[in-house]
Design a protein around this motif. Structure first.
Motif, short mmCIF file in Angstrom:
data_model
loop_
_atom_site.label_atom_id
_atom_site.label_comp_id
_atom_site.label_asym_id
_atom_site.label_seq_id
_atom_site.Cartn_x
_atom_site.Cartn_y
_atom_site.Cartn_z
N THR A 158 -41.37 6.84 3.21
CA THR A 158 -41.77 5.84 2.88
C THR A 158 -41.79 5.43 1.61
O THR A 158 -41.11 5.69 0.30
CB THR A 158 -43.15 7.23 2.81
OG1 THR A 158 -42.89 8.02 1.48
CG2 THR A 158 -43.41 7.21 3.92
N LYS A 182 -48.20 -0.99 -7.24
CA LYS A 182 -47.78 1.11 -7.49
C LYS A 182 -47.61 0.52 -8.80
O LYS A 182 -48.29 2.37 -9.53
CB LYS A 182 -47.49 1.97 -6.52
CG LYS A 182 -48.29 1.21 -4.96
CD LYS A 182 -49.85 2.16 -4.84
CE LYS A 182 -50.41 1.60 -3.30
NZ LYS A 182 -51.63 1.85 -2.90
N ALA A 231 -52.23 8.84 -6.74
CA ALA A 231 -50.57 8.83 -6.10
C ALA A 231 -49.78 10.36 -6.69
O ALA A 231 -50.50 10.47 -8.03
CB ALA A 231 -49.80 7.85 -6.84
N ILE A 244 -46.37 -4.89 -2.91
CA ILE A 244 -46.59 -2.65 -2.95
C ILE A 244 -46.35 -2.43 -3.89
O ILE A 244 -47.22 -1.72 -4.86
CB ILE A 244 -46.60 -2.39 -1.52
CG1 ILE A 244 -47.84 -3.03 -0.36
CG2 ILE A 244 -46.99 -0.83 -1.70
CD1 ILE A 244 -47.32 -2.42 1.31
N ASP A 260 -59.78 3.16 -0.69
CA ASP A 260 -58.95 3.37 0.07
C ASP A 260 -59.97 4.36 1.24
O ASP A 260 -61.30 4.38 0.68
CB ASP A 260 -57.97 4.81 0.20
CG ASP A 260 -56.89 4.93 1.30
OD1 ASP A 260 -57.05 4.61 2.17
OD2 ASP A 260 -56.97 5.94 1.39
N GLU A 283 -44.12 5.87 -0.77
CA GLU A 283 -44.42 7.10 -2.01
C GLU A 283 -43.15 7.91 -2.31
O GLU A 283 -42.91 7.99 -3.19
CB GLU A 283 -45.87 7.53 -1.15
CG GLU A 283 -46.24 8.55 -2.34
CD GLU A 283 -47.32 9.46 -2.23
OE1 GLU A 283 -48.49 8.93 -1.74
OE2 GLU A 283 -47.42 10.45 -1.23
N GLU A 316 -44.42 3.80 7.76
CA GLU A 316 -44.93 3.29 6.48
C GLU A 316 -46.35 3.54 6.69
O GLU A 316 -46.79 3.13 7.38
CB GLU A 316 -43.97 1.94 5.70
CG GLU A 316 -44.75 1.73 4.54
CD GLU A 316 -44.35 2.89 3.86
OE1 GLU A 316 -43.63 2.93 3.10
OE2 GLU A 316 -45.92 3.15 2.68
N LYS A 317 -47.33 4.13 5.30
CA LYS A 317 -48.31 4.13 5.85
C LYS A 317 -49.23 3.73 4.49
O LYS A 317 -50.32 3.34 5.04
CB LYS A 317 -49.14 5.84 5.55
CG LYS A 317 -47.73 6.77 6.33
CD LYS A 317 -47.99 8.19 6.35
CE LYS A 317 -47.97 9.25 6.98
NZ LYS A 317 -47.52 10.34 6.63
N TYR A 318 -47.81 2.57 3.70
CA TYR A 318 -49.39 2.28 2.43
C TYR A 318 -49.65 0.47 3.61
O TYR A 318 -50.73 0.28 3.20
CB TYR A 318 -48.50 1.82 1.11
CG TYR A 318 -48.20 2.61 0.94
CD1 TYR A 318 -49.06 3.78 0.72
CD2 TYR A 318 -47.44 2.41 -0.84
CE1 TYR A 318 -49.41 4.97 -0.33
CE2 TYR A 318 -47.39 3.70 -1.84
CZ TYR A 318 -48.38 4.52 -1.37
OH TYR A 318 -48.55 5.58 -2.63
N THR A 319 -49.08 0.37 4.49
CA THR A 319 -49.13 -0.78 5.31
C THR A 319 -49.58 -0.43 6.70
O THR A 319 -49.36 0.28 7.40
CB THR A 319 -48.08 -1.77 5.14
OG1 THR A 319 -47.41 -1.30 5.82
CG2 THR A 319 -48.17 -3.16 3.73
#
Lengths: 338, 338, 338, 338
Positions: free
Chosen positions: D214, D262, D67, D258, A61, D216, B244-247
């Protein structure tokens, strides 16, 4: 800038990345965590491309600490900017500007009637579209050069600077010669060729936020114009796209204090496009003033149901005048004139 | 088209609205409800501007039944369109096309290496940016004409049609002369001047969906090009903007069956930009094929971490080749070749 | 309700659908178009399930004209509702209510200090979380019953009605006995079992809008409580989820005039959760008052950086007092007291 | 964790923050930049509350590197989890599970008919709602306990494990006793009391992603259940809320790769709710399998237009059977059985 890598990254790869950054004159500090190694990069990080660094398969990241804009950034320019639009000053503690007029210029008589009304009501600039971005190719596309001429006549007659939207680089000369404040529409906010061209002139630019653009992308679009040499940029919020269906867009008034903290540029609000509904325009205008906006741009039409475009969001002149009366009182409470 | 008005609307106003619609050759039927009167409008409603009707203060809501696009509409053109890109046919039951190449053209040697690799892997067209839309004015903006020349050389050498993005009308002649498939980027999907200009030529256009544009707006953008006379449009989904923030974006694969039901135009998927992460490209490519896509456009770079832009989403040639191998098997299951 | 079917639907199927609707006592009118047949359904359409009708394979689309809520609908209840929270009246032309207090109740001493400060500043109710919805199971979950007790003591001492969040039906008795205004959090806005249980009591409910719920869904959630018999509902906007990253959520102030036109229920704004940043709270509060909000709910903490939750969005008491001073002046301009 | 502070922060305040973190057993490294000081925090940062740190008025931003979930995190649990639902194994390389059945249980005869059909088509579990979350209080709310009984009879008769939604903690005992896979609906994904209660039992949980949550937050919701002691969690994507209007929700298939990177938990897809349109279900199902999903949950009804809820998204049994036939071939290509 912060770069995190999994601990499993081979030492040689880690060193290669560090070297490539240090070669550019930045310095790198390593923090070892249990599962990640984190690198802090110090220096002018605007010269680094975070997507490129993220391309390294060992990088997990990349996070920017400093904003990627410079000329638009308040850190490097702490004083509020004041933009002069043919004598009307916008920004800082200046009078809150009120731009009124029809969505489209529909003809000479019609524009003169509306211009007289908005002037009378207290507007300080006149708006009107000559080139219109329309979702449908079958909808009215604007009077083009004829529309610009009519706007110029209205300026002559009523003494109001004129604001209208530029849709392509080809028309830039026409605009520089005639228009006082050149609008970049939401759909063109990231039309980078247009932004670059505007950077080469001196006419003030009204830069609308794109329907789904972040504040950072918006300030980067301003940066495009400013980096070219034209620092006369006024930002304009006009609603963002969300899931809500009762309004055309969602007006995001929190941009006012945010833009004022991140940048020195003036910010005005367009409640007409933001809501798409004239019944919401007055309350959103008063809210914008209370929140610290430097101006408003509002659609006004003497006969909205006969307007050639966007009548649903146009105020009648008497409602516009009433809005300005109330707006002035709100302005006073927050220490401004209007 | 359905127009609803509150029962409280004065009869004279209701009649005025009906008259204005009937005068355009459409017919109006009234349905009286307890709190609303509802009017059904029958005829060619694409000539009506719903925003204008909604501007009537007595109108509560306006709903379209028939879609506002004609040329892109499957109802009026039931057969799938096939677009011919210098001999490579896209759409209908044709072979699934695979467009591969770097984000940016970075130089002759580099492009030739990548072009050889994508050809070898099974790509049917070559992509590469010569004019690059970049969020930052300080980022690499592309090799411009030099980049176009290198692409042409690669076409010569490897026999692959070339795809590259046009950012402004000024360069249209250069593109028509040299490029086989002209890409309109997501940020320019509603750059209407650009769309109109493309309507005046015959070169096929790859029209990317805007980051926050609805499928209807996307088909209306295609309609702009087609209404001008150029019906060679291929649609390309490249992810939409969500929370969404992961993509980087959210790839919306349901557009494949939807576009196929609403329109006759071919649709391809760009999993590289849609996800922003090369690790997601293979699975999203296979999913797109399984869902019926007519093609893929994928970023490939022999050394992603040294790419000048968007390396994070670029596949290495061997991964690209592996993807095509698997993709061919999926294609077979859904009755296609690739 | 408007139902559109493709012209290709077999006549027998069309008749079957019409019959099934007419059997429920509604009447159906047909409008024939070129490609679609459109049916207008008149009567109490709240008894129809549009998803069921849409399940008919010959149905193309279903559109509601009348809103699906009744008790919350201004059409059937034209007067503004006033909700009485232990003597504090909220809504209509009543004084704008100001609810202040910490995110979480952290202990007796701490709450008394804050309660004294918010009372002194001009707050009319006291807030504080005893049961806390936290994203992480490892974060502080609230003092529970102990927190409720401390809130009751503060009410005793300072004479402020208390507001706190109910997270599960099991605790309803405890809340009815002790709490003056029961908050339903954004994440529970569509926890229908909780809404039904609240419909069976008489305690006023503060219903927060879900992070991604439309205004219509929000009013339907109010309808759940009201349909059960508890009409004491106050709506609270606390920001919606969008793509913007500089704020935690996007505060949507246009809900104020919209809710006031669609419903008779009072609406208040929570600028603390909506922005997630105390620096934005004052400007968004003033904007909310200017837009016509019936109240504000604001997080206040005497030492935000030591708060056990959400300190980043808490105002210090002196900033809270300054906000109220300015707010009162804005309220005056829009004809309200605060 | 990375904390950035403006250089202007007083040294005493900086030291106070560092001390408070170090006191918790974590270590802090400082990187000095031109305008910011950046602190890297190393150790078990899940015990830090980033919102609290952000509350410090000198802190500009806080970024997590690791995370915030542990039990659901692949880093600490590298092997894929396999969840055993009454003998049907889900996850890892196991057979792709197919859960079929009606939206709501509508009666014994109806469910038996559908159960026979889905079994025959190849489903490995049976779904059916007994308690239904409905947007409107006036819509059918489910057969409740009677529905659970009918599901149990169907399990008896057809040997399929049963899946149904739990809406409140009060019914947990009934579910633990009767249900094989307890579904948490999208609207309850952050109903933390419900999640905690499910953490105290051993029955497997099907955790749907919230409409605007999200990835997360979704994994944090799984963490709530797992932290309580129940590690039998299967994740289920069912579409997210976006601006697009042609589908009810936007199915986000990129969550498959994803989540697999994760977390170690299985992930299945619900194309019925994700699209809201049965015509899109087959293509999205095949896409999900191609992308690596561990299963599908699909609504099937023998007579969708007479279903009591959500008929528009239900497949007829023969379409469901055809989908499974094609799905098996796609599964083979990606090395799975179905």
């Amino acid at each position: 800038m912060i770069i995190s890598m999994k601990n499993s990254a081979p030492q040689a790869e880690v060193q290669k990345l560090i070297d490539s950054i240090e070669k550019k004159g930045l310095s790198v500090t390593l923090i070892r965590g249990a599962n990640y190694n984190v690198f802090g990069v110090v220096g002018d990080t605007t010269i680094l491309d975070e997507k490129l660094i993220a391309a390294n398969p060992y990088v997990d990241d990349v996070t920017r600490i400093a904003a990627p804009y410079k000329k638009a950034n308040r850190i490097f320019h702490p004083q509020d900017s004041v933009i002069d639009v043919r004598g009307v000053k916008v920004g800082a503690g200046q009078k809150i500007c009120v731009i009124g007029g029809p969505c489209s210029v529909e003809g000479e008589e019609s524009l003169m009637t509306i211009a007289a009304a908005v002037k009378e009501a207290g507007a300080t600039m006149l708006r009107g579209g000559a080139y219109k971005p329309r979702t449908s190719p079958y909808a009215f596309q604007g009077l083009a050069t004829e529309g610009i001429k009519i706007l110029c006549e209205a300026r002559e007659k009523f003494g109001l600077p004129i604001v209208t939207e530029l849709m392509s680089v080809e028309k830039l000369d026409e605009f520089v010669e005639n228009v006082d404040l050149i609008q970049v529409g939401a759909r063109n906010m990231q039309n980078f060729d247009l932004l670059k061209a505007l950077g080469r002139v001196k006419t003030p630019v009204l830069l609308k936020r794109g329907l789904s653009n972040t504040i950072e992308e918006w300030l980067m679009a301003a940066e495009y114009i400013m980096a070219g040499g034209n620092e006369n940029v006024i930002l304009c919020e006009r609603g963002i796209r969300t899931f809500e269906k009762y309004t055309r867009n969602t007006v995001d008034l929190s941009v006012i204090p945010i833009v004022k903290s991140k940048s020195h540029l003036p910010i005005i609000i367009d409640p007409s496009h933001a809501t798409g509904d004239w019944r919401l325009v007055e309350s959103m205008s008063l809210a914008a003033i209370a929140a610290g906006a430097d101006g408003l741009i509002i659609e006004v039409h003497n006969c909205p149901e006969a307007a050639w475009s966007d009548g649903a969001q146009s105020l009648k002149p008497d409602n516009f005048a009433a809005l300005i009366q109330k707006g002035r009182k709100i302005a006073q409470v927050v220490g401004r004139e209007m």
